[in-house]
Design a protein around this motif. Structure first.
Motif, PDB file in Angstrom:
ATOM      1  N   GLN A 208      -4.765   3.571   5.151  1.00 13.30           N
ATOM      2  CA  GLN A 208      -4.597   2.114   5.153  1.00 13.30           C
ATOM      3  C   GLN A 208      -3.122   1.703   5.134  1.00 13.30           C
ATOM      4  O   GLN A 208      -2.742   0.675   5.687  1.00 13.30           O
ATOM      5  CB  GLN A 208      -5.378   1.456   4.006  1.00 13.30           C
TER       6      GLN A 208
ATOM      7  N   SER B  69     -10.557   1.364   2.238  1.00 13.25           N
ATOM      8  CA  SER B  69      -9.457   2.022   2.968  1.00 13.25           C
ATOM      9  C   SER B  69      -8.962   1.179   4.130  1.00 13.25           C
ATOM     10  O   SER B  69      -8.709   1.679   5.229  1.00 13.25           O
ATOM     11  CB  SER B  69      -9.890   3.401   3.478  1.00 13.25           C
TER      12      SER B  69
ATOM     13  N   ALA C 185      -6.832  -7.006  -2.808  1.00  7.88           N
ATOM     14  CA  ALA C 185      -6.187  -5.692  -2.795  1.00  7.88           C
ATOM     15  C   ALA C 185      -7.131  -4.611  -3.320  1.00  7.88           C
ATOM     16  O   ALA C 185      -7.113  -3.468  -2.851  1.00  7.88           O
ATOM     17  CB  ALA C 185      -4.904  -5.724  -3.639  1.00  7.88           C
TER      18      ALA C 185
ATOM     19  N   SER D 241      -1.438   6.948   2.745  1.00  5.92           N
ATOM     20  CA  SER D 241      -2.881   6.842   2.963  1.00  5.92           C
ATOM     21  C   SER D 241      -3.127   6.207   4.336  1.00  5.92           C
ATOM     22  O   SER D 241      -2.245   5.552   4.886  1.00  5.92           O
ATOM     23  CB  SER D 241      -3.493   5.962   1.870  1.00  5.92           C
TER      24      SER D 241
ATOM     25  N   SER E 208      -4.202  -4.468   3.865  1.00  7.95           N
ATOM     26  CA  SER E 208      -4.452  -5.733   3.182  1.00  7.95           C
ATOM     27  C   SER E 208      -3.162  -6.523   3.005  1.00  7.95           C
ATOM     28  O   SER E 208      -2.083  -5.953   2.864  1.00  7.95           O
ATOM     29  CB  SER E 208      -5.074  -5.411   1.823  1.00  7.95           C
TER      30      SER E 208
ATOM     31  N   ARG F 160      -7.553   2.488  -6.934  1.00  7.32           N
ATOM     32  CA  ARG F 160      -7.360   3.899  -6.565  1.00  7.32           C
ATOM     33  C   ARG F 160      -7.627   4.818  -7.755  1.00  7.32           C
ATOM     34  O   ARG F 160      -8.274   5.863  -7.622  1.00  7.32           O
ATOM     35  CB  ARG F 160      -5.928   4.096  -6.059  1.00  7.32           C
TER      36      ARG F 160
ATOM     37  N   GLN G 219       0.786  -1.232   0.000  1.00  6.95           N
ATOM     38  CA  GLN G 219       0.000   0.000   0.000  1.00  6.95           C
ATOM     39  C   GLN G 219       0.823   1.290   0.000  1.00  6.95           C
ATOM     40  O   GLN G 219       0.432   2.257  -0.666  1.00  6.95           O
ATOM     41  CB  GLN G 219      -1.042  -0.040   1.117  1.00  6.95           C
TER      42      GLN G 219
ATOM     43  N   GLU H 149      -8.588  -1.467  -0.976  1.00  5.70           N
ATOM     44  CA  GLU H 149      -8.396  -0.074  -1.379  1.00  5.70           C
ATOM     45  C   GLU H 149      -9.718   0.694  -1.292  1.00  5.70           C
ATOM     46  O   GLU H 149      -9.766   1.809  -0.769  1.00  5.70           O
ATOM     47  CB  GLU H 149      -7.832  -0.046  -2.803  1.00  5.70           C
ATOM     48  N   HIS H 150     -10.798   0.094  -1.767  1.00  6.06           N
ATOM     49  CA  HIS H 150     -12.098   0.770  -1.712  1.00  6.06           C
ATOM     50  C   HIS H 150     -12.584   0.954  -0.281  1.00  6.06           C
ATOM     51  O   HIS H 150     -13.300   1.900   0.023  1.00  6.06           O
ATOM     52  CB  HIS H 150     -13.136   0.007  -2.531  1.00  6.06           C
TER      53      HIS H 150
ATOM     54  N   VAL I 116       1.460   1.889  -3.572  1.00  2.08           N
ATOM     55  CA  VAL I 116       0.258   2.393  -4.258  1.00  2.08           C
ATOM     56  C   VAL I 116       0.173   3.906  -4.075  1.00  2.08           C
ATOM     57  O   VAL I 116      -0.065   4.658  -5.033  1.00  2.08           O
ATOM     58  CB  VAL I 116      -1.031   1.718  -3.719  1.00  2.08           C
ATOM     59  N   ASP I 117       0.416   4.358  -2.849  1.00  2.00           N
ATOM     60  CA  ASP I 117       0.380   5.804  -2.573  1.00  2.00           C
ATOM     61  C   ASP I 117       1.395   6.550  -3.441  1.00  2.00           C
ATOM     62  O   ASP I 117       1.084   7.569  -4.047  1.00  2.00           O
ATOM     63  CB  ASP I 117       0.688   6.081  -1.091  1.00  2.00           C
TER      64      ASP I 117
ATOM     65  N   GLY J  33      -4.199  -2.653  -6.254  1.00  5.09           N
ATOM     66  CA  GLY J  33      -4.563  -1.506  -5.419  1.00  5.09           C
ATOM     67  C   GLY J  33      -4.580  -0.216  -6.231  1.00  5.09           C
ATOM     68  O   GLY J  33      -5.476   0.627  -6.085  1.00  5.09           O
TER      69      GLY J  33
END
Lengths: 326, 262
Positions: A181, B138, B131, A179, B141, A109, A73, B135-136, A76-77, A105
């Motif tokens: 998460q 938040s 994943a 983010s 994972s 997004r 993640q 993400e949706h 991803v950011d 991911g």
């Protein structure tokens, strides 16, 4: 402009081989599209020299973001940030677990189309078409992107690393806000090696065992057979049996294990799942022994034996010993 | 704790799978079953409950046509308390990104503390839906988890990644996809199979889950199938059916010797 952003996984000061392949492929495709390939690295104090070294594989620019390593993640950011700030039409990932997680991911997004297990990419009318094997590799589907961003997650070893570029890539540091998460997962230990250290990458002959061996002791049959072949032989294993604790991790072939191409790969009790196939399909000769005549491994083996390995392996061991001492 | 387990109906492994040449989608006709990888996720939920964590609700959630109800019945027979079926013609043909979005909308209504799913589906071979869902929602994972312990509102997860085994602490709520090595799923009892159809099952349309229709379905998916071609042909290998093992071994040895492998 159609630039391609390529994720470059790194660990202990080296770039992952599959990432190097992805950078090379990204550079080739970007050149055809009339754009550039840029690499992105996320980590704690990534050396500029490491990032810049991707220039040799065709990246004109290497973006570097600070963030935790080994988790999807935060990347991803970083990639979402870079894509929003930059001019990218595609994001490309080499084979491997993190690439799947990051690519998926990122697709969520940025509302982007994503194709995984990609084994080939071509340019048609100024756009990329991804090729993905389906139905146990019995067909290849072709997929185009209708979204502003197309995400390509390749299969392990799909693309070869080629040193084609000239000089170092320009390194650019980017600031990324994580983010919510991405802050909720923490790496405790990374890259732990479990079990004995064995060398399978140097072996000319590999006797590999899978779940079909039935029990951990089944590996004794594989070891005896490898021993019969002599010093150039070693024993390898599938992920399933390694995770079950039957054999050490260092001997694992496939998606999250090693990639090998020995002269002879003898698979005992291995069904031949894609995740295993990608790690050994370049072997010169593949022999498979499995009691299930429908096992996928028979579709890509040179010699297949449908039968009980408990009966066949001991006799094969004796016959090879006899042949070698004759 | 409330656990939602994402499950999927897939063509039975014994049935040959094919692509419908007119649409490029998997022909999902024929015999169907619960995706075998999903049984590990249900088992993982059961083991968290049986391990002493207070799990008041285990909910099986699927998206699929009407026939997918059978997969939910199977999931309930394996231990889920109830199930949710997201079923709407507008969802047909959704790609991974659109499917993950739709499932996330269905999960938002449930507000789970933990979402579990199998490492892959037996048909599409996608390892990625977790994943997308995370993400949706938040949520953090992790995929391919082979060991998972719950303590103090967090999970301690182990998995194999590129460089060996990783141990990762993941705070709840979270989305975790489990590998098939995490457990040996139990067999449902006859009583559980008989009782499965009596457990609560909620059927949701896209509107019930507040799904934005412009984000789902084949026409709104970013990845679009354009064609299919045969793979590079490799000559088929030789096959020996073992009847007389001495003879079989002799053939193998000859084959190996011809290639100078012995």
């Amino acid at each position: 402009m159609a630039n391609i952003l390529v994720f470059a996984l790194h660990y202990e000061g080296a770039i992952n081989k599959n990432s190097l392949g992805a950078v090379s492929e990204g550079a080739r495709l970007a050149a055809e599209l009339g754009g550039e390939a840029h690499a992105i690295l996320v980590g704690e104090n990534v050396p500029d020299e490491l990032a810049g070294s991707l220039g040799a594989y065709g990246a004109s620019k290497a973006l570097v973001a600070n963030g935790p390593e080994g988790l999807a993640q935060p990347v991803v950011d970083a990639m979402a940030h870079a894509i929003e700030q930059g001019d990218y039409s595609y994001a490309l990932f080499g084979g491997g677990l993190l690439g799947f997680e990051i690519g998926a991911g990122l697709a969520a997004r940025l509302t982007a189309g994503v194709v995984m297990e990609v084994t080939g990419v071509r340019v048609a009318d100024g756009k990329l078409i991804a090729e993905r094997p389906i139905l146990g590799d019995s067909a290849i589907s072709e997929i185009e992107y209708r979204s502003d961003l197309g995400i390509i997650i390749s299969r392990l070893n799909a693309f070869e690393a080629k040193q084609t570029g000239a000089g170092a890539a320009a390194v650019e540091h980017i600031d990324v806000t994580l983010s919510p998460q991405a802050t909720q997962a923490t790496m405790i230990t990374r890259g732990e090696q479990r079990g004995a250290d064995v060398d399978i990458e140097g072996a000319q002959i590999l006797v590999a065992g899978g779940r079909g061996l039935g029990k951990p002791e089944g590996f004794e049959l594989c070891e005896e057979l490898a021993h019969a072949f002599g010093d150039t032989a070693a024993v390898a294993a599938t992920r399933a049996v390694v995770d079950a604790g039957w054999y050490p991790y260092a001997a694992q072939i496939g998606q999250t294990g090693k990639t090998v191409a020995p002269k002879l790969y003898l698979a005992a009790g291995i069904s031949g799942a894609i995740q295993h196939k990608v790690g050994m399909q370049s072997s010169e000769n593949i022999v498979a022994i499995n009691k299930d005549a429908n096992a996928p491994i028979f579709e890509f083996s040179d010699l297949g034996i449908v039968g009980d390995l408990n009966k066949i392996l001991p006799k094969l061991t004796e016959a090879i010993k006899a042949k070698r001492s004759a | 704790m409330k656990i939602c387990v994402l499950v999927k109906e897939v063509p039975d492994a014994a049935v040959e799978k094919r692509i419908d040449p007119s649409t490029g989608r998997m022909d999902r006709g024929g015999e169907k079953n619960l995706n075998p990888y999903d049984t590990h996720a249900i088992e993982a939920a059961m083991q968290i409950r049986e391990g002493g964590t207070d799990v008041e609700d285990i909910v099986a959630v699927t998206m699929g046509p009407e026939s997918a109800v059978r997969a939910l019945h199977k999931a309930v027979s394996l231990g889920a308390d109830r199930s949710v079926h997201l079923c709407d013609a507008s969802l047909a043909g959704s790609d991974v990104a659109a499917t993950g979005y739709a499932l996330a909308k269905a999960l938002e209504r449930e507000q789970p503390d933990l979402v579990l799913l199998g490492q892959q589906s037996d048909d599409g071979e996608c390892y990625t839906i977790g994943a997308v869902v995370a993400e949706h929602l938040s949520m953090p994972s992790l995929t391919q988890v082979i060991k998972m312990d719950v303590a103090d509102g967090a999970l301690r997860c182990e998995r194999q990644a590129e460089y060996g085994y990783d141990t990762v602490q993941v705070n709840l709520p979270a989305v975790i996809s489990v590998g098939d090595a995490i457990n040996e799923p139990r067999y449902p009892s006859l009583k559980a199979i008989m009782g499965a159809k009596k457990k609560p099952l909620e059927t949701l349309g896209a509107a019930d889950a507040q799904i934005d229709a412009s984000k789902v379905g084949g026409d709104n998916s970013g990845a679009h199938w354009t064609g299919v071609k045969p793979p590079p042909q490799k000559p088929p290998g030789e096959i020996i059916e073992d009847e007389d093992t001495n003879e079989t071994v002799e053939k193998i040895v000859t084959w190996l010797a011809e290639r100078k492998l012995i």
